[in-house]
Enzyme design. Sequence first.
Site, PDB file in Angstrom:
ATOM      1  N   CYS A   1       0.834  -1.206   0.000  1.00  0.00           N
ATOM      2  CA  CYS A   1       0.000   0.000   0.000  1.00  0.00           C
ATOM      3  C   CYS A   1       0.875   1.266   0.000  1.00  0.00           C
ATOM      4  O   CYS A   1       1.585   1.533   0.978  1.00  0.00           O
ATOM      5  CB  CYS A   1      -0.903  -0.040   1.227  1.00  0.00           C
ATOM      6  SG  CYS A   1      -1.747   1.489   1.619  1.00  0.00           S
TER       7      CYS A   1
ATOM      8  N   CYS B   1       0.164   3.755   2.771  1.00  0.00           N
ATOM      9  CA  CYS B   1       0.635   3.191   4.042  1.00  0.00           C
ATOM     10  C   CYS B   1       2.122   3.464   4.227  1.00  0.00           C
ATOM     11  O   CYS B   1       2.578   3.775   5.333  1.00  0.00           O
ATOM     12  CB  CYS B   1       0.384   1.688   4.088  1.00  0.00           C
ATOM     13  SG  CYS B   1      -1.348   1.216   3.989  1.00  0.00           S
TER      14      CYS B   1
END
Length: 120
Positions: free
Chosen positions: A45, A48
């Site tokens: 991600c 993230c």
Amino acid sequence: MVIHIIKQERKIMSDLIVNTTDANFDQDVLQSDVPVLVDFWATWCGPCKAIAPILEDLATEYQGKVKIVKVDVDNNPQAASRFGIRNIPTLFVFKGGEKVDSVMGLQPKAELAKVLDKHL
């Protein structure tokens, strides 16, 4: 061998951020004496990865007042399912064993600090 792997997954990141597991979530988060900011994330991600340095800064600034915990949703599906995680990054604040706040997506440091300050 299993115990070794669990300990390895629970390693402390940047000395102040705890990487928890399904098995240790309650101990690391719900039983904490201080508010906990939990980051549900995954290695693939992009947002993230972008929020990680922000969390490291917050862990330093709020040391002793707030605990920062990361949960890799791919390796810990029970915790993600338990809290209905559908998008990442999703960040929850827990206080006294209860979820008291949430933030979805990449947020600036100032916004996350505001959320944390509400629960101190």
